[in-house]
Scaffold this motif. Sequence first.
Motif, PDB file in Angstrom:
ATOM      1  N   TYR A  84       0.633  -1.347   0.084  1.00 49.03           N
ATOM      2  CA  TYR A  84      -0.082  -0.028  -0.117  1.00 49.03           C
ATOM      3  C   TYR A  84       0.950   1.454  -0.034  1.00 49.03           C
ATOM      4  CZ  TYR A  84      -3.685  -3.154   1.532  1.00 49.03           C
ATOM      5  OH  TYR A  84      -4.678  -4.386   1.465  1.00 49.03           O
ATOM      6  N   HIS A  85       2.158   1.156   0.217  1.00 47.70           N
ATOM      7  CA  HIS A  85       3.045   2.313   0.084  1.00 47.70           C
ATOM      8  C   HIS A  85       2.629   3.375   1.223  1.00 47.70           C
ATOM      9  CE1 HIS A  85       5.535   1.945  -3.670  1.00 47.70           C
ATOM     10  NE2 HIS A  85       4.569   0.868  -3.834  1.00 47.70           N
ATOM     11  N   SER A 136       2.798   6.683  -5.278  1.00 43.40           N
ATOM     12  CA  SER A 136       2.286   5.419  -5.377  1.00 43.40           C
ATOM     13  C   SER A 136       1.293   5.337  -4.090  1.00 43.40           C
ATOM     14  CB  SER A 136       3.210   3.961  -5.441  1.00 43.40           C
ATOM     15  OG  SER A 136       3.837   4.356  -6.527  1.00 43.40           O
ATOM     16  N   ALA A 137       1.203   6.486  -3.206  1.00 43.93           N
ATOM     17  CA  ALA A 137       0.460   6.368  -1.912  1.00 43.93           C
ATOM     18  C   ALA A 137      -1.280   6.037  -2.339  1.00 43.93           C
ATOM     19  CB  ALA A 137       0.706   7.352  -1.248  1.00 43.93           C
ATOM     20  N   TRP A 138      -1.470   6.332  -3.668  1.00 44.98           N
ATOM     21  CA  TRP A 138      -3.016   6.073  -4.180  1.00 44.98           C
ATOM     22  C   TRP A 138      -3.214   4.621  -3.806  1.00 44.98           C
ATOM     23  CZ3 TRP A 138      -3.894   2.470  -7.630  1.00 44.98           C
ATOM     24  CH2 TRP A 138      -3.050   2.109  -8.634  1.00 44.98           C
ATOM     25  N   LEU A 139      -2.318   3.699  -3.873  1.00 43.18           N
ATOM     26  CA  LEU A 139      -2.584   2.484  -3.439  1.00 43.18           C
ATOM     27  C   LEU A 139      -3.304   2.138  -2.385  1.00 43.18           C
ATOM     28  CD1 LEU A 139       0.482   1.158  -4.956  1.00 43.18           C
ATOM     29  CD2 LEU A 139      -1.807   0.409  -5.854  1.00 43.18           C
ATOM     30  N   ASN A 140      -3.053   2.940  -1.222  1.00 45.14           N
ATOM     31  CA  ASN A 140      -3.522   2.968   0.044  1.00 45.14           C
ATOM     32  C   ASN A 140      -5.041   3.363   0.085  1.00 45.14           C
ATOM     33  OD1 ASN A 140      -3.503   2.455   2.943  1.00 45.14           O
ATOM     34  ND2 ASN A 140      -3.108   4.636   3.056  1.00 45.14           N
ATOM     35  N   LEU A 141      -5.344   3.984  -0.801  1.00 44.65           N
ATOM     36  CA  LEU A 141      -6.598   4.619  -0.882  1.00 44.65           C
ATOM     37  C   LEU A 141      -7.375   3.550  -1.706  1.00 44.65           C
ATOM     38  CD1 LEU A 141      -6.151   8.433  -1.469  1.00 44.65           C
ATOM     39  CD2 LEU A 141      -6.976   7.289   0.710  1.00 44.65           C
ATOM     40  N   SER A 183      -7.126   0.475  -1.619  1.00 49.01           N
ATOM     41  CA  SER A 183      -6.992  -1.014  -1.146  1.00 49.01           C
ATOM     42  C   SER A 183      -8.211  -1.587  -1.037  1.00 49.01           C
ATOM     43  CB  SER A 183      -6.274  -0.535   0.142  1.00 49.01           C
ATOM     44  OG  SER A 183      -6.979  -0.186   1.110  1.00 49.01           O
ATOM     45  N   PRO A 184      -9.480  -1.158  -1.100  1.00 46.99           N
ATOM     46  CA  PRO A 184     -10.530  -1.850  -0.834  1.00 46.99           C
ATOM     47  C   PRO A 184     -10.764  -2.803  -2.400  1.00 46.99           C
ATOM     48  CG  PRO A 184     -10.966   0.170  -0.148  1.00 46.99           C
ATOM     49  CD  PRO A 184      -9.879   0.463  -0.599  1.00 46.99           C
ATOM     50  N   LEU A 185     -10.123  -2.132  -3.333  1.00 46.67           N
ATOM     51  CA  LEU A 185     -10.295  -2.838  -4.532  1.00 46.67           C
ATOM     52  C   LEU A 185      -9.072  -4.017  -4.425  1.00 46.67           C
ATOM     53  CD1 LEU A 185     -10.635  -0.388  -7.482  1.00 46.67           C
ATOM     54  CD2 LEU A 185     -12.077  -2.381  -7.039  1.00 46.67           C
ATOM     55  N   GLY A 197     -17.316  -6.471  -4.351  1.00 46.10           N
ATOM     56  CA  GLY A 197     -16.432  -6.881  -2.936  1.00 46.10           C
ATOM     57  C   GLY A 197     -15.954  -5.773  -2.179  1.00 46.10           C
ATOM     58  N   ALA A 198     -15.477  -4.919  -2.968  1.00 46.67           N
ATOM     59  CA  ALA A 198     -15.137  -3.755  -2.466  1.00 46.67           C
ATOM     60  C   ALA A 198     -16.159  -2.731  -1.781  1.00 46.67           C
ATOM     61  CB  ALA A 198     -14.118  -2.698  -3.457  1.00 46.67           C
ATOM     62  N   ILE A 199     -17.216  -2.778  -2.762  1.00 49.21           N
ATOM     63  CA  ILE A 199     -18.409  -2.035  -1.844  1.00 49.21           C
ATOM     64  C   ILE A 199     -18.853  -2.686  -0.550  1.00 49.21           C
ATOM     65  CG2 ILE A 199     -20.840  -1.151  -2.332  1.00 49.21           C
ATOM     66  CD1 ILE A 199     -19.545  -0.946  -5.201  1.00 49.21           C
ATOM     67  N   THR A 200     -18.867  -4.182  -0.530  1.00 48.62           N
ATOM     68  CA  THR A 200     -19.525  -4.797   0.521  1.00 48.62           C
ATOM     69  C   THR A 200     -18.517  -5.184   1.650  1.00 48.62           C
ATOM     70  OG1 THR A 200     -19.306  -6.898  -0.675  1.00 48.62           O
ATOM     71  CG2 THR A 200     -21.303  -5.653  -0.871  1.00 48.62           C
ATOM     72  N   GLY A 201     -17.220  -4.669   1.473  1.00 50.49           N
ATOM     73  CA  GLY A 201     -16.370  -5.151   2.561  1.00 50.49           C
ATOM     74  C   GLY A 201     -15.793  -6.434   2.470  1.00 50.49           C
ATOM     75  N   HIS A 202     -15.935  -6.998   1.203  1.00 50.47           N
ATOM     76  CA  HIS A 202     -15.308  -8.202   0.832  1.00 50.47           C
ATOM     77  C   HIS A 202     -16.220  -9.636   1.863  1.00 50.47           C
ATOM     78  CE1 HIS A 202     -12.944  -6.856  -2.420  1.00 50.47           C
ATOM     79  NE2 HIS A 202     -12.422  -5.910  -1.431  1.00 50.47           N
ATOM     80  N   ARG A 203     -17.409  -9.227   2.074  1.00 50.17           N
ATOM     81  CA  ARG A 203     -17.889 -10.307   3.363  1.00 50.17           C
ATOM     82  C   ARG A 203     -18.496 -11.156   2.516  1.00 50.17           C
ATOM     83  NH1 ARG A 203     -16.443  -9.433   8.314  1.00 50.17           N
ATOM     84  NH2 ARG A 203     -15.788  -7.005   8.493  1.00 50.17           N
ATOM     85  N   SER A 204     -18.602 -11.340   1.244  1.00 50.28           N
ATOM     86  CA  SER A 204     -19.591 -12.307   0.641  1.00 50.28           C
ATOM     87  C   SER A 204     -18.827 -13.341  -0.191  1.00 50.28           C
ATOM     88  CB  SER A 204     -20.548 -11.539  -0.140  1.00 50.28           C
ATOM     89  OG  SER A 204     -20.033 -10.505  -1.280  1.00 50.28           O
ATOM     90  N   TRP A 205     -17.657 -13.053  -0.314  1.00 49.01           N
ATOM     91  CA  TRP A 205     -16.689 -14.214  -0.986  1.00 49.01           C
ATOM     92  C   TRP A 205     -17.022 -15.667  -0.348  1.00 49.01           C
ATOM     93  CZ3 TRP A 205     -15.241 -12.626  -5.554  1.00 49.01           C
ATOM     94  CH2 TRP A 205     -14.754 -11.378  -5.604  1.00 49.01           C
ATOM     95  N   PRO A 206     -17.415 -16.774  -1.303  1.00 46.94           N
ATOM     96  CA  PRO A 206     -17.774 -17.898  -0.667  1.00 46.94           C
ATOM     97  C   PRO A 206     -16.427 -18.616  -0.521  1.00 46.94           C
ATOM     98  CG  PRO A 206     -18.308 -18.124  -2.980  1.00 46.94           C
ATOM     99  CD  PRO A 206     -17.967 -16.523  -2.584  1.00 46.94           C
ATOM    100  N   GLU A 207     -16.351 -19.878   0.186  1.00 42.58           N
ATOM    101  CA  GLU A 207     -15.306 -20.743   0.362  1.00 42.58           C
ATOM    102  C   GLU A 207     -14.858 -20.861  -1.076  1.00 42.58           C
ATOM    103  OE1 GLU A 207     -14.841 -23.397   4.173  1.00 42.58           O
ATOM    104  OE2 GLU A 207     -16.346 -23.780   2.842  1.00 42.58           O
ATOM    105  N   ALA A 208     -13.431 -21.157  -1.191  1.00 39.52           N
ATOM    106  CA  ALA A 208     -13.200 -21.447  -2.652  1.00 39.52           C
ATOM    107  C   ALA A 208     -13.310 -23.369  -3.056  1.00 39.52           C
ATOM    108  CB  ALA A 208     -11.376 -21.163  -2.584  1.00 39.52           C
ATOM    109  N   TRP A 209     -13.121 -23.909  -1.558  1.00 41.12           N
ATOM    110  CA  TRP A 209     -13.442 -25.258  -1.591  1.00 41.12           C
ATOM    111  C   TRP A 209     -14.244 -25.492  -0.372  1.00 41.12           C
ATOM    112  CZ3 TRP A 209      -8.582 -23.679  -1.427  1.00 41.12           C
ATOM    113  CH2 TRP A 209      -7.712 -24.151  -0.361  1.00 41.12           C
TER     114      TRP A 209
END
Lengths: 981, 95, 420
Positions: free
Chosen positions: A55-56, A112-117, A119-121, C14-26
């Motif tokens: 995340y720099h 590269s600090a934008w990576l921190n922002l 980060s949800p992606l 996922g980014a919008i929901t905080g990545h809560r909904s990913w199912p188990e990979a297996w």
Amino acid sequence: MTGSARRIEGAGLHPGADEVRFQFDGRAYRGQAGDSLASALIANNVRVVARSFKYHRPRGITGIGPEEATGLLAIERATGDEPNTRATTVELYEGLSARGQNAWPSVNFDLSAWLNLASPLFPVGFYYKTFMAPAGAWMFYEHLIRRVAGLGTVPEAVDTEHYTSTHAHTDVLIAGGGAAGLSAALAAGRSGARVILVDENPWLGLGLLGEDARIDGERASDWAANAIAALSVMDNVRILTRTTVAGRYEHGFVILCEKVREAPAGRDDPSPRWRLWKVRAGRVVLATGAIERPLVFANNDRPGVMTASAAAGYLLRHGVLPGSRIVVATENDSGHAAGAHLAQAGAQVTVLDRRDTGTAIAAEAGATVEWSSGVLDIKGARGVRAARAATPKGERWLDCDLVAMAGGWSPALHLYAHTGGKPVWDEARGMFVPGVSEDGVICVGASNGSFDLADVLRQGHEAGLAGGSGATSPAPNVEGARSEKASAAFANLSDAGGKAFVDLQGDVTVADLSLAVREGYRSIEHVKRYTTLGMGTDQGKLGNVNGVRAIAEARGEDVSAIGTTRFRPPYVPLPMGAVAAHQSPDLRHPMRRTAAHDLHEEAGCVWLHAGAWLRPQFYRQGTETDLEAVNREVMAVRENVSIVDVSTLGKIEMAGPDCIEFLNRIYTNGWSTLKIGMGRYGIMLREDGMVFDDGVTMRLAEDHYVMSTTSGGAGAVYEWMTRLLETRWSDLRVVLTPVTEQWFAAALAGPKARDVLARVCDGLDVSNEGLPFMAGRVGTIAGIPARIFRISFSGELSYEINVPADRGAELWQALLEAGAPENMEPYGLESMGVLRLEKGHFVIGREAEGRTNPDDIGLGRMVSSKKWFIGKEALGLPEMTVPNRRQLVGVVPVDPSQRIPYSAHLVLPDRPDEIGGAQGWIASLAYSPTLGHDIALALLEGGHDRIGEALIASAPIAGKKTPVTVVAPHFYDHEGSRQIG
Amino acid sequence: MLLIPCPVCGERPEDEFGFGGDATVQPPVTDSASGQAEVDIDGFADYLYLRENPKGRHTELWVHRYGCRRWLVVERDTVTHELYSSRLAAGEGGE
Amino acid sequence: MVDARYSIAALVRGAITGHRSWPEAWRKPAPKPRYDVVIIGGGGHGLATAYYLAKLHGVTNVAVLEKGWIGGGNTGRNTTIVRSNYFLRDNAFFYEHALKLWEGLSQDLNFNVMFSPRGNIILAHDFGQAEGMTMRYNALRLNGIDGVRLSREEVQRRAPALDFSPNARFPIFGAVDQPRSGVARHDAVAWGYARAADRLGVDIIENCEVTGFDIKDGAVTGVQTSRGDIATGKVGIAVAGHSSEVARMAGLRLPIETHLLQAMVSEPVKPFLDTVVISPSLHVYVSQTDKGEVLMGGALDGYNSYSQRGTWPTVEDVVSSAVGMIPRLKSLRLMRTWGGVMDMSMDGSPIIAKTPVERLYLNGGWCYGGFKATPGSGWVFAHTIANDAPHSLNEAFSLERFRSGRLLSERGAGNYPHYH
């Protein structure tokens, strides 16, 4: 006073030491002798020193030793910046220049600090979920990702520093010179054992810094100083400071890495920078201490958040108070001890302890202590400004410039585990402790999970005694040690909000770990690999246990059910220059030269790397092309006389009454009729029936023989024969001695060879009757003791003359002089190859290439049916006689003026491009000046029955195809009349 | 790095040695000058290619390549590398 | 079931929901009492076999039994090289089939295995070596596989960090390259196959050690495990490194020895090496991972070992050879070394075959070739199990070859596994 901002007068190990000037990111600073780069930066109030991997995010210094995960810098050296260097382990020197890395333009302002922002992606493992379309797109994305990843940059110039390595043997090797290590060293040293005591720091006894108990009636620090003084005068004790025990292997083998010098060498200073020690120890005492764990809360990575032991350590070692308003977050008494030191030095200290009670030492030293309290969050992206405290009275922001974390201790079990030792979770103590140890290895002190000083000293003492057999001494006696209150039960890590880091280098958060577990990556190894937990340059020294706890929590299981990932060597990253010291390719693979090397060089030869040997390829004259030179040399042998250096052929002396029986067993042909003074050619097989080696064995006397082998096979053939004699035929009275290096050999070949030999043969009868084909004589040549064998590889009249190696050059010169009337000149390996190819002689490694049986290369007639020999049974395997085996044939171009391409395969004329349609390949190829066209030997499927067939020699990479005819695999003087005349 | 006890030279580091594989495999027919006896060809192929390959105690050949050049029979654990015994293949000596 | 398809759109959601909904990979199923096919070994090969059984042969009542955690053996310990530059026809066609599967694997599995066709440059240090390598690469071309020869200058363009000094002990004369070859993310292969197989109904059962076979009238009928007995119609063994130990439980001795191969990485640095470089003379291969570590490997430790950890001389050999080949590595640091146990077959080629026990199949003897073979290995092993007969691609990889003498020896090194 230097680095004045945070330096405390009179404090530290070296108060008032000399000023040392250094630079960081182009700005000049002052530190003092004895500083580490980290302490000097802290003293100067430099907070942001690095950017994190993913995340720099701005990062500061977190630890004080090799556990450092964040403070990685590039250090300027003569040949470029050395990347990823832990500021905590660099000793400050005059002129040191360091730079931040993994940031542009600088660690303070990184684009590269934008990576921190964003980060949800990029949740953990995001790259497994995307970058898949269209097919092949990964290479594009990968290019971008690779540029963001990595830490520092490897210099383009080659490091010119000097590295060295050495060996040592010892009765006891003690890793770590703290309380336990000193105690062990004293006991072992006094017992008379040979001792090597190793510590990674510049000074021993650091573990006793700030200890207020008394040992043997002395202050702990005085006891340590006296112990060090006593050890340093013991002849049987070697002390290595600035030395890391990097790897521990089986049977007491230990790798140490000693930093001999930090600063660049001055002119004429021949000292190495690093020295690698390879030590064999009878017993290894691991007094490696423990590493303090960070706590997990939001933004626990901010510059100014460090372990409490580091914070106190900077004060006690370097006289640097890393903060003026300090919050200590702790779950145990050791946080209070650190807080007490910091408070005594004048800092305003607030200790937040998650327990409801504990030691009073911090409070007594003037710190504010709040029980049942902790830190939730940090403010200050480029340096701590405030800590969010949770106390029984509620939450509030505490202004501060340093947060010291005391999250409990993790015994440094790395070395213990290197040979497979399994750490075991101790729930009561909240740490992994050593499980079963192998013989000769013992963990003592904190690395054994012991923190009571008396225990620590006693364990060290006992471990040290066990290494020696001499006098024993009593264990040190301790008074006034504090008894440690139990640590708090662990907090729930998943309660930590925001970005709460577990692995500070890899930017792995608690949320990442729980996401990984939610996605089914449940095993500690899966989580590690999915999240990169513990895969940074610190290899999880700080984050390991917190990571395991987070996984346990996410799985709803006990820590003991999770276990640890495996500790692997090296303990700390090892300079590759030190590993490679004295191991360069030319030392590991020494080039072998014959005794006449200089004469070949003077004669203007073109050198050829032939296996381990350097051999003349040919001797160019004037403006000749390669081919012209070779043609000239070949024709000289065919029509006149010439000599070639054949010293590289393997030579093995055989003696004993059972040599004939032995030869019968290892060669396919019969040897019973071999007369004294005669030699015989033989091929030997592997047990699987494939041709292994070939050569002539001469019978020099009743019980004395000399075998020649191929150049490349000399070692393997000797070893194979000794194996047979020792493991299967110990009843045979045969003694073997490899003598390749003891002899120089030249082959004198050509129709006029006898005329030349007669001039130097010192009366030896070299007539065809006196020295017939395949005969061997012992005598002198040109006054040099010699063995003369009349054998031929070229197909011409030929003598192989062997003399002691130290007289090889003399022989070579004498032969050349004797050949002067014939204008004799030497020939090289390339020409020898043409000559043998014209004769159709196979060569091991080309035509006989490990998948070739005697019949395949047309030597079925040399396989005796009357006796047993190695490989005989295997020749009966079904596959040995199938008709489509690859068999040796000759190949010539249909049009003699056409060249056959190099590296070609044989394909059918009507289907030259059919996939999988190759029929075989060309093993050896040359232009024959004798015949005036190319000739080749090939391995062709069912080749023996395909003589006369038209094929194409195809080399697709060169884009060449030549029509060829399959012929018998001999091109010149098939009857062999020239060599016997 | 293993420390291999050579009955001739004493304990020496592994990089002085060459490895010779399983020492217990024996060719099905006795080596003899005549060797004309009917060969069990399957048995011979098994001798050439099949191995016990134990996870644990293994009896194996080593040659002291950069020492006395003698062949040794060594018993070693393939998991822990514990060395149990070492003797000269030809019979004399041993420990 | 949630739509668990991986994509950039799913990541944004996922980014919008905080990545809560990913199912188990297996899934983590308990073993059923009976399966049509049991695969022993949850490495890449076993998981790929299960995937292709379900996907291509309609056999979905399949269990993969893994003693520890999936991908924990050589799948997760290798140097990630993927190539098909084999000389012998049987090997070449098989590995090329695997390479073609690699090229579409991420899309097929909907899991990015990061197959990166960055080439494998094999250095020739003199004319003779170059000639020999070109002969081998001409064989590739004649077998329909890509292969090129590189001049010294071309090598310098592709890998400028190498030592091009004419005085080097092993000067760089030229090289060969297979442009379609490359590297991949090793762990992702296990996870990707596991996830894809799981979605087709395969049970992946971790922490389940096979302790014995039930064999009746010469045919396998079930396996005994640490989690109970499981009846089954067919059993496939895919436990390379431990093939001998597992096969022994079925009364089989194999033409395999277990040897240790080490690998090691430096600290991570910014990209400076964009391809895989191999020197056969120095016996070292070097690449740079996407994280930036310099990944190095070399020869076997040299003696039978199940220890999964290495010996120092090999580390010294690999590191010094790598530094010899790429001198600037001298100023990097060695960060981690590790070892994996190799199934070294007696001729250097794999065994993917029926065994003397009916309906018991063996996939092993991979030597160094296991990772690159993974998709192809699973593909032909699934075929072999489903049809009780090998595919033409793996017909040659039989056990019988060690009786007939029809060996597949790439190097002609004889029956010495540690020389392959």
